[in-house]
Design a protein around this motif. Sequence first.
Motif, PDB file in Angstrom:
ATOM      1  N   ALA A  31      -1.330  15.236   9.183  1.00 35.58           N
ATOM      2  CA  ALA A  31      -0.746  15.018   7.861  1.00 35.58           C
ATOM      3  C   ALA A  31       0.208  16.141   7.494  1.00 35.58           C
ATOM      4  O   ALA A  31       1.299  15.909   6.951  1.00 35.58           O
ATOM      5  N   LEU A  34       3.441  15.662   9.333  1.00 30.30           N
ATOM      6  CA  LEU A  34       4.237  14.583   8.755  1.00 30.30           C
ATOM      7  C   LEU A  34       4.883  15.006   7.440  1.00 30.30           C
ATOM      8  O   LEU A  34       6.018  14.617   7.136  1.00 30.30           O
ATOM      9  N   LEU A  35       4.140  15.821   6.653  1.00 29.12           N
ATOM     10  CA  LEU A  35       4.716  16.297   5.393  1.00 29.12           C
ATOM     11  C   LEU A  35       5.909  17.228   5.645  1.00 29.12           C
ATOM     12  O   LEU A  35       6.882  17.226   4.875  1.00 29.12           O
ATOM     13  N   LYS A  38       8.740  14.973   6.311  1.00 31.72           N
ATOM     14  CA  LYS A  38       9.200  14.352   5.059  1.00 31.72           C
ATOM     15  C   LYS A  38      10.038  15.336   4.238  1.00 31.72           C
ATOM     16  O   LYS A  38      11.011  14.933   3.567  1.00 31.72           O
ATOM     17  N   LEU A  49       7.399   6.546  -0.182  1.00 32.16           N
ATOM     18  CA  LEU A  49       6.578   7.615   0.389  1.00 32.16           C
ATOM     19  C   LEU A  49       6.007   8.530  -0.690  1.00 32.16           C
ATOM     20  O   LEU A  49       5.631   9.669  -0.415  1.00 32.16           O
ATOM     21  N   SER A  51       3.237   8.299  -1.979  1.00 29.19           N
ATOM     22  CA  SER A  51       1.815   8.517  -1.695  1.00 29.19           C
ATOM     23  C   SER A  51       1.589   9.623  -0.672  1.00 29.19           C
ATOM     24  O   SER A  51       0.454  10.081  -0.491  1.00 29.19           O
ATOM     25  N   TRP A  52       2.635  10.089  -0.019  1.00 24.70           N
ATOM     26  CA  TRP A  52       2.501  11.162   0.973  1.00 24.70           C
ATOM     27  C   TRP A  52       2.414  12.511   0.238  1.00 24.70           C
ATOM     28  O   TRP A  52       3.440  13.164  -0.001  1.00 24.70           O
ATOM     29  N   THR A  53       1.215  12.914  -0.116  1.00 26.69           N
ATOM     30  CA  THR A  53       1.008  14.186  -0.807  1.00 26.69           C
ATOM     31  C   THR A  53      -0.106  14.956  -0.123  1.00 26.69           C
ATOM     32  O   THR A  53      -0.987  14.360   0.527  1.00 26.69           O
ATOM     33  N   ALA A  58      -4.456  10.976   4.159  1.00 26.14           N
ATOM     34  CA  ALA A  58      -3.383  10.375   4.950  1.00 26.14           C
ATOM     35  C   ALA A  58      -3.799   9.046   5.542  1.00 26.14           C
ATOM     36  O   ALA A  58      -3.024   8.083   5.581  1.00 26.14           O
ATOM     37  N   TRP A  62      -1.879   6.913   2.503  1.00 24.58           N
ATOM     38  CA  TRP A  62      -0.448   7.049   2.765  1.00 24.58           C
ATOM     39  C   TRP A  62       0.178   5.725   3.167  1.00 24.58           C
ATOM     40  O   TRP A  62      -0.359   4.990   4.005  1.00 24.58           O
ATOM     41  N   TYR A  63       1.359   5.480   2.577  1.00 25.30           N
ATOM     42  CA  TYR A  63       2.121   4.270   2.911  1.00 25.30           C
ATOM     43  C   TYR A  63       2.546   4.303   4.381  1.00 25.30           C
ATOM     44  O   TYR A  63       3.097   5.289   4.867  1.00 25.30           O
ATOM     45  N   VAL A  65       0.852   4.469   7.130  1.00 27.24           N
ATOM     46  CA  VAL A  65       0.039   5.221   8.085  1.00 27.24           C
ATOM     47  C   VAL A  65      -1.284   4.494   8.310  1.00 27.24           C
ATOM     48  O   VAL A  65      -1.988   4.140   7.369  1.00 27.24           O
TER      49      VAL A  65
END
Length: 752
Positions: A31, A34-35, A38, A49, A51-53, A58, A62-63, A65
Motif C-alpha cells: 500500500a 502504491l501511495l 499515486k 482514487l 479511497s487510496w489513503t 488497501a 481501495w478502488y 485493488v
Amino acid sequence: MMMVSRKIVSSLQFFTLFYLFTAAFASTEEATALLKWKATFKNQNNSFLASWTPSSNACKDWYGVVCFNGRVNTLNITNASVIGTLYAFPFSSLPFLENLNLSNNNISGTIPPEIGNLTNLVYLDLNTNQISGTIPPQIGSLAKLQIIRIFNNHLNGFIPEEIGYLRSLTKLSLGINFLSGSIPASLGNMTNLSFLFLNENQLSGSIPEEIGYLSSLTELHLGNNSLNGSIPASLGNLNKLSSLYLYNNQLSDSIPEEIGYLSSLTNLYLGTNSLNGLIPASFGNMRNLQALFLNDNNLIGEIPSFVCNLTSLELLYMPRNNLKGKVPQCLGNISDLQVLSMSSNSFSGELPSSISNLTSLQILDFGRNNLEGAIPQCFGNISSLQVFDMQNNKLSGTLPTNFSIGCSLISLNLHGNELADEIPRSLDNCKKLQVLDLGDNQLNDAFPMWLGTLPELRVLRLTSNKLHGPIRLSGAEIMFPDLRIIDLSRNAFLQDLPTSLFEHLKGMRTVDKTMEEPSYHRYYDDSVVVVTKGLELEIVRILSLYTVIDLSSNKFEGHIPSVLGDLIAIRILNVSHNALQGYIPSSLGSLSILESLDLWFNQLSGEIPQQLASLTFLEFLNLSHNYLQGCIPQGPQFCTFESNSYEGNDGLRGYPVSKGCGKDPVSETNYTVSALEDQESNSKFFNDFWKAALMGYGSGLCIGISIIYFLISTGNLRWLARIIEELEHKIIMQRRKKQRGQRNYRRRNNRF
C-alpha cells in the motif's frame, strides 16, 4: 493426550496470528508503494482514487485493488482519469500481482524495464493511453503472461523477439501504434495464441511463414501496415481461423489456393493491396464466410459461379479491380447479402433481375462499369435498399417507377447513362433520400418541384439532360429545407432565376460543420462532380463539405436576385452562359466563404460591386463577356486575378486590364500634387541659386572679373565646368526621385 491437543491448538493459533501479522505487514508495504506512485499523478484530486489513503485498508477499501491472502493480486483502475507515468510504479513491491489493468487513462512516458519483476503477471492491459518508446524485451521473461493488450498508444521501434518466448500467451494486441520493422518469426512459437493484433502500425517486410504454425489462432489482424511480398500459403494451416485481416498493405502475387481451405473463416479482408490473378476456385469451400473484401487490387477474370455457394455472405466487396464478364444471375440466391459492391470494373451485359430477391440488401453499387439494357422495374421494390449506384454505365430505358411507400433510399446515383423519359413521381415516397444524381442522361421533363417535399434531400444534380421550362415553386411553405448542392446546368430552363426557390434554401443560410455521416459510410462514399474554379472536381463525402449552386448553360434571363446574398454557406456559385441582365448585386459580398464565382457569358452591366473585394476566400472569378464598366475593385484576392477574368468587357478599367483607372481620384490627385511639388522644388532651387549669385555680384564683381581674366589667360576652364556639371547632376537626381515615388504609389494602388 489432552496436553498434546492443547499444544497443537496453541501452535495453530500461533501460526494463524503469525500469518495474519505478516500478511498485514506485507499489504501495508504494498500500500505504501502504491501511495508513492499515486503521489506522482498530476491530478491529485482524482475522485476515483480518493479511497487510496494511508488510514484505510488497501485490500478492502481501495478502488480497483483486489487482494488474495493479504497480498495485492489485482490492480484494475481502467477509466480512472489517471494522469501520470509508470516510472514510479512499484514493480518490485508487488511480487504477487497477477492482473494489471491501467487501460483508458492518460498515462505517458515509456514502459520501464522493471516490468520484468512482475513474475506472476498473467494479464497486462495498458491500452488507450499515451505510452511511447519501445516495448522492453524484459516482458519476454514474464512466463505466466496470457494476455498482453497495449494497443492504441504511441509505441515505436521493433517488436522484441523475446515476446515469442511467452508460450502461455493467448492474446497479443499491439495495434494502433507506430511499431516498425518486420514481424519476428519467433511469434510462431506461441502455439496457444488465439488472437494476434498488429494492425495500424508501420510494420514492413513479409509475413513470416511461421505465423502459419499458430494452430490455435482464431483472429489474425495485420491490416494497415506496409507489409509486402506474397501471402504465405502456410496460413492455410490455421484451421481454427475465423477472421483474417490483411487489408491496406503492399502484398502482391496471387491469392494462395490454400486460403480457400479455411473452412472456419467468417471474415476475409484482402483489400487495398497489389494482389493479382484469378479469384481462387477453392473460395467456394468457405461456406461460413460472411464478409469477403477483395477491393482495390489487380484481380482479373469473371466472378466465379462458386461465389453463389457462399450462402452465409453478408458483405461482398470487390470494387476497383479488373474483373469482367456478366453479373451472375445466381447472386440473387445469397439471401443474407447486405452489401454488393462491384464498382469500377469492366462488367458488361444486363443487370440480373434476380438481385431484387435480396430482401436484406442495403448497398447495391455497380457504378463505373459497362452494363447496358434497362434497370429492372422490380428494383424499386427492394425496401431495404439505402444506396443504389449505377453511375457511368450504358443503361437505357426509364427509371424504375414503383418506389414504394417506406422506401429506405438515402443515395440514388444514376449519373452518366442513357436514361430517358420523366423523373418518376414515386421517388416522393423516399423520405430519407439525401443524394439524388440523375445528371448526364436524356431525361425530358419540367423541373421536379415536388422533390422539395423530401425533408432530408441535400444533393440534387440534374445536369446535362433535356429538362426545360421555367422553375416555379408550388404553394408549399417548406421546400428543399436541407439542400446543399443544386446543379441544374446544361439544360433548357428559361425565364427568370427562381428567386422563390432561393428564399426556401434554409440549409444554405448557415455554415453547418456538424452533419452526421450516413450509416453506410464504411462501405460507400457519396461523390459528385462539380465545376469549381473553372475545372471539374470530384468531391467525395460531399454531404458535409460543399455548398454549390450551378445553374449555368441554360436560358435564364432577368436579374440576379439579391436574395442570393443571404445564402452565406455557398462556396461555388455558377450562373454563366445564360442571358442575365442588370447589375451584379452588391449582396454577393456577404458570401464570406465563397471560393468560386462564375458569371461569364451573360449580359450583365454596370460596375463590379466594391463589396466583392472583401471576399477573402475567393480563388476563382470569371466575369468575362458581359457589358461591365467602371473601375475594377482592388482587394487582397482581386490582385490575384488575371485579365482573362474580365475580357470582353470593354468598359472596365484598372488592374489588371489597364495601368490606371480614370475614376481613381486619389491616384490622379497624388500624381498632380507630385508634379506640382517637382516643379516647385526645381523653381525654388533656381531662385535660390540666382539670389545667391546676385547678392555676391556687387562685392565679388572685381574678384570675379579677376578670376575670369586669370582663367582665360591661362586657358584653364575646368573649374567652372565642374561647378556646372554638379549643378546639372543635382537637378536630374531630384527629378528621378520624384518620378520613382509616383511609380511606387501607382503599384501600391494597383495591388489593392
